[in-house]
Design an enzyme around this catalytic site. Structure first.
Site, PDB file in Angstrom:
ATOM      1  CB  ALA A   1      -0.895   0.008   1.229  1.00  0.00           C
ATOM      2  CD  GLU A   2      -0.899   3.848  -3.501  1.00  0.00           C
ATOM      3  OE1 GLU A   2      -1.628   4.441  -4.298  1.00  0.00           O
ATOM      4  OE2 GLU A   2      -0.883   2.611  -3.407  1.00  0.00           O
ATOM      5  CG  ASN A   3      -1.283   3.838   3.345  1.00  0.00           C
ATOM      6  OD1 ASN A   3      -1.111   2.836   2.660  1.00  0.00           O
ATOM      7  ND2 ASN A   3      -2.083   3.856   4.389  1.00  0.00           N
TER       8      ASN A   3
END
Length: 217
Positions: free
Chosen positions: A49-51
């Site tokens: 997940a890019e967070n």
């Protein structure tokens, strides 16, 4: 045609078949999120997940959400054994280094060359492009999950995209409620047709030339 839950689930289920053991995979918002539900238990996959998480797990049960744990869409999530946390810079570093085996994205339009338009419809409110540009350019394989046509019945697979592009020539595979189509150097190749549709139905609903081989499933 509105999308029933079962149609969305069918598309996600078919996409899950593309994921092999040991892969690092990023799932976009929308139908792609559902793909995680269809990974067989014997397949070990690390969802990114890019967070800032590698190793996201299924959605938590109601009442068991952790306020500090959410995916890039802000939806509560869980993590699997071996997961790791990092800042979003590092998360994008993983994307930009080309370490993702697959990214699975939604789309407004895909062109016959594999151009992707999935981040903005002009005039509509948008939350931003998120990681889509980097994901589309850098993942080893880009799979798009979407309706074959929009709610007015217009093709979403087109000769040229009319909406602002996310990235050029990046899509490898398109999975819709009607078909599975591969983007090749020769153009779009029809690989599978979903029941109850026919090859003719798919050709009619597609706004670009489709190559139909003998081996269509």
């Amino acid at each position: 045609m509105g999308m029933g839950v079962s149609v969305r689930e069918e598309i996600a289920k078919r996409a899950a078949e593309e994921i092999k053991d040991g892969m690092i995979v990023n799932l976009g918002i929308g139908i792609p999120t559902l793909v995680a539900n269809y990974i067989p238990s014997d397949i070990n996959v690390m969802f990114h997940a890019e967070n800032g998480v590698l190793g996201t797990g299924p959605a938590p049960n109601k009442g068991e959400e952790d306020a500090n744990l959410c995916n890039a869409g802000g939806i509560p999530m869980t993590v699997v054994p071996g997961a790791s946390y990092f800042d979003s810079t590092y998360a994008f570093g993983i994307i930009r280094r080309g370490l993702l085996d697959i990214t699975i994205l939604g789309a407004f339009e895909v062109s016959e060359k594999g151009d992707l338009a999935n981040w903005i419809v002009p005039g509509k409110i948008v939350s931003g492009m998120g990681g889509a540009v980097d994901l589309a350019q850098k993942a080893k394989k880009v799979i798009v999950l979407m309706n074959h046509t929009d709610k007015h019945g217009n093709p979403k697979i087109v000769t040229e995209c009319t909406l602002p592009l996310t990235a050029e020539k990046c899509v490898n595979l398109i999975i819709t409620d009607m078909a599975v189509i591969e983007v090749t150097d020769l153009g779009l190749v029809l690989k599978e047709v979903k029941d109850p549709y026919t090859v003719e139905d798919v050709i009619h609903a597609t706004g670009a030339k489709l190559h139909v081989t003998e081996s269509v499933k």
